[in-house]
Design an enzyme around this catalytic site. Structure first.
Site, PDB file in Angstrom:
ATOM      1  N   ARG A 117       0.864  -1.175   0.000  1.00 37.52           N
ATOM      2  CA  ARG A 117       0.000   0.000   0.000  1.00 37.52           C
ATOM      3  C   ARG A 117       0.904   1.229   0.000  1.00 37.52           C
ATOM      4  O   ARG A 117       1.767   1.369   0.866  1.00 37.52           O
ATOM      5  CB  ARG A 117      -0.882   0.010   1.238  1.00 37.52           C
ATOM      6  CG  ARG A 117      -1.699   1.278   1.334  1.00 37.52           C
ATOM      7  CD  ARG A 117      -2.493   1.330   2.628  1.00 37.52           C
ATOM      8  NE  ARG A 117      -3.325   2.515   2.639  1.00 37.52           N
ATOM      9  CZ  ARG A 117      -3.456   3.319   3.692  1.00 37.52           C
ATOM     10  NH1 ARG A 117      -2.813   3.063   4.807  1.00 37.52           N
ATOM     11  NH2 ARG A 117      -4.225   4.363   3.615  1.00 37.52           N
ATOM     12  N   ARG A 141      -7.274  14.483  13.199  1.00 36.17           N
ATOM     13  CA  ARG A 141      -7.151  15.505  12.137  1.00 36.17           C
ATOM     14  C   ARG A 141      -8.394  16.380  12.073  1.00 36.17           C
ATOM     15  O   ARG A 141      -9.500  15.897  12.239  1.00 36.17           O
ATOM     16  CB  ARG A 141      -6.957  14.814  10.782  1.00 36.17           C
ATOM     17  CG  ARG A 141      -5.567  14.242  10.593  1.00 36.17           C
ATOM     18  CD  ARG A 141      -5.456  13.451   9.302  1.00 36.17           C
ATOM     19  NE  ARG A 141      -5.329  12.031   9.573  1.00 36.17           N
ATOM     20  CZ  ARG A 141      -5.455  11.057   8.672  1.00 36.17           C
ATOM     21  NH1 ARG A 141      -5.706  11.350   7.419  1.00 36.17           N
ATOM     22  NH2 ARG A 141      -5.318   9.797   9.013  1.00 36.17           N
ATOM     23  N   ASN A 172     -19.217  -0.097  12.720  1.00 37.10           N
ATOM     24  CA  ASN A 172     -19.524  -0.521  14.087  1.00 37.10           C
ATOM     25  C   ASN A 172     -20.339   0.453  14.915  1.00 37.10           C
ATOM     26  O   ASN A 172     -20.665   0.138  16.051  1.00 37.10           O
ATOM     27  CB  ASN A 172     -18.220  -0.803  14.844  1.00 37.10           C
ATOM     28  CG  ASN A 172     -17.457  -1.964  14.233  1.00 37.10           C
ATOM     29  OD1 ASN A 172     -17.973  -3.069  14.184  1.00 37.10           O
ATOM     30  ND2 ASN A 172     -16.259  -1.699  13.735  1.00 37.10           N
TER      31      ASN A 172
HETATM   32  P1  AMP Z   1     -10.112   2.009  11.428  1.00 39.08           P
HETATM   33  O1  AMP Z   1      -9.181   3.163  11.183  1.00 39.08           O
HETATM   34  O2  AMP Z   1     -10.960   1.663  10.256  1.00 39.08           O
HETATM   35  O3  AMP Z   1      -9.422   0.805  12.030  1.00 39.08           O
HETATM   36  O4  AMP Z   1     -11.152   2.509  12.552  1.00 39.08           O
HETATM   37  C1  AMP Z   1     -10.741   2.812  13.852  1.00 39.08           C
HETATM   38  C2  AMP Z   1     -11.851   3.538  14.573  1.00 39.08           C
HETATM   39  O5  AMP Z   1     -13.022   2.702  14.630  1.00 39.08           O
HETATM   40  C3  AMP Z   1     -11.504   3.886  16.027  1.00 39.08           C
HETATM   41  O6  AMP Z   1     -11.880   5.221  16.311  1.00 39.08           O
HETATM   42  C4  AMP Z   1     -12.377   2.919  16.802  1.00 39.08           C
HETATM   43  O7  AMP Z   1     -12.732   3.413  18.082  1.00 39.08           O
HETATM   44  C5  AMP Z   1     -13.577   2.810  15.918  1.00 39.08           C
HETATM   45  N1  AMP Z   1     -14.373   1.647  16.299  1.00 39.08           N
HETATM   46  C6  AMP Z   1     -14.001   0.352  16.278  1.00 39.08           C
HETATM   47  N2  AMP Z   1     -14.985  -0.425  16.801  1.00 39.08           N
HETATM   48  C7  AMP Z   1     -16.005   0.408  17.163  1.00 39.08           C
HETATM   49  C8  AMP Z   1     -17.295   0.237  17.763  1.00 39.08           C
HETATM   50  N3  AMP Z   1     -17.733  -0.978  18.109  1.00 39.08           N
HETATM   51  N4  AMP Z   1     -18.052   1.345  17.966  1.00 39.08           N
HETATM   52  C9  AMP Z   1     -17.606   2.570  17.624  1.00 39.08           C
HETATM   53  N5  AMP Z   1     -16.400   2.800  17.063  1.00 39.08           N
HETATM   54  C10 AMP Z   1     -15.602   1.740  16.834  1.00 39.08           C
END
Ligand code: AMP
Length: 402
Positions: free
Chosen positions: A96, A246, A339
């Site tokens: 990537r 950010r 999520n």
């Molecule tokens: P990513 O960059 O796609 O891995 O997303 C990370 C973000 O997703 C972080 O801010 C996590 O807190 C959020 N996240 C993961 N699981 C949950 C959940 N069950 N509810 C709310 N936010 C989530």
């Protein structure tokens, strides 16, 4: 277990390396892991490499001084897990790469010249491209006989219409310095929009789509007939939506104002906007789960951060609805998008007059599958589709090397 049909996908960040060994056709993941805290002074007991493979979870503890050591340690865990990567007959290694500039807009077989150009593009992505290039150099030295492919985060947005990609600044300055809106998370937006068409059994050419990639970084895209026509990130991944740390969109006048009134130079402002803004800057937490817990406990700063986050999201939704002249699908993806039922419901609240609605039972059902969360017969289909950038990179790499 043979890895001969597999692709090793490597995602090198400034202090981490994520990797997956997967079979691109079946999407089967054979092994996955992460090297973290590269270059940090951690204790001898700290887990810095975690590898999940055929023999369960394997770990390495202790400092990882640099990316080269990190990759070597990951390869050692592959060997302990029963896979000698150098002799496994891998189809390809897929990397990537965050910024392809104007130069790279499709998956590209890596040569010495390609690595040099990726390094030269570092001015456009100083937090990412140098690390990507280091990862590529080490992977090539460890696997000299395996074809290596770069897949660019900007590629899907290369063909943005001129009106969407052009900043209204002095055109000669923009031309001299390659300033345009490039967009990021393109691999995710392309993959997810493709999955939407597949899931609905529709030809992508017939769909007007909005994709909301809401993770630590966050971006929105408008896609017509399978081609991106707008996206929220710009020259750098700082523009657009509110993110974990950010700011997203701000008045650029703030930077000059802070220089004059607070003595903050450009680097200090840039650092603040990247690392100490967004949810973190407003509430002190960047993790969305922690933010939601703080909102529920009555924390006013967290509440405001959440409201600003949703407000910005709705502003982009409105813009893209108009740009597309209506929309067929709205899709949520990445950590928050996949999520957080609350974000999905709040982002689309009160839009029934546009044919947009969320079914609360579907929205809150626990599932990790691609799914529709709008009511049956809704004019606009709202979906949750898990993104899978590793699979998209593996498939792109395998396709390119044949
Ligand atoms: P990513 O960059 O796609 O891995 O997303 C990370 C973000 O997703 C972080 O801010 C996590 O807190 C959020 N996240 C993961 N699981 C949950 C959940 N069950 N509810 C709310 N936010 C989530």
């Amino acid at each position: 277990m043979t890895a001969a049909h597999c692709v090793l996908v490597i995602n090198t960040g400034s202090s981490s390396i994520k990797y997956q060994l997967l079979e691109p056709d079946s999407a089967e993941v054979r092994a996955a892991g992460m090297v973290s805290r590269i270059g940090e002074p951690v204790g001898a007991d700290t887990v810095t490499v975690e590898h999940r493979g055929a023999r369960g979870t394997l770990e390495h503890r202790g400092p990882v001084p640099d990316h080269g050591t990190g990759l070597r340690l990951a390869f050692e865990l592959f060997a302990r897990d029963g896979t000698d990567l150098a002799h496994a007959g891998l189809r390809a290694v897929g990397h990537r790469v965050v910024h392809g500039g104007e130069v790279f807009y499709r998956p590209t077989v890596i040569t010495d010249a390609v690595v040099e150009t990726i390094e030269q593009l570092s001015a456009l992505a100083p937090l990412h491209n140098p690390a990507n290039a280091v990862g590529i150099r080490y992977a090539r030295s460890l696997l000299p006989d395996t074809p290596q492919v770069a897949v660019f985060d900007t590629a899907f947005f290369h063909g943005l219409p001129d009106a969407a990609k052009t900043y209204a600044i002095d055109a000669s300055v923009a031309a001299a310095h390659g300033i345009r809106r490039y967009g990021f998370h393109g691999t995710s937006h392309e993959y997810v929009s493709g999955r939407v068409a597949e899931a609905l059994g529709r030809d992508p050419a017939t769909l007007r789509q909005i994709v909301l990639h809401l993770g630590n970084g966050a971006s929105a895209s408008a896609i017509r007939g399978g081609r991106a026509v707008d996206t929220s990130m710009g020259l750098t991944p700082l523009e657009g939506l509110v993110m974990g740390t950010r700011s997203g969109d701000i008045d650029p006048g703030i930077i000059a104002y802070l220089a004059r009134t607070a003595g903050m130079d450009v680097d200090a402002s840039y650092d603040m906007l990247n690392r100490n803004s967004g949810l973190e800057g407003l509430s002190g937490v960047n993790d969305f789960r922690a933010l939601q817990a703080a909102v529920e406990s009555g924390d006013a700063a967290a509440r405001l951060a959440y409201d600003v986050y949703v407000h910005r999201l709705r502003r982009y939704l409105g813009a893209y609805l108009v740009e597309l002249g209506g929309v067929d699908t709205i899709t949520f993806t990445a950590g928050v998008g996949e999520n957080s039922p609350a974000v999905r419901a709040d982002a689309l609240h009160g839009l029934e007059f546009l044919g947009i609605a969320v079914d609360s039972v579907r929205n809150t059902a626990k599932s990790s599958a691609a799914r529709i969360i709008s009511p049956d017969n809704s004019p606009v289909t709202v979906l949750v589709v898990p993104t899978n950038e590793e699979l998209a990179i593996a498939r792109a790499a395998a396709l390119l090397v044949g």
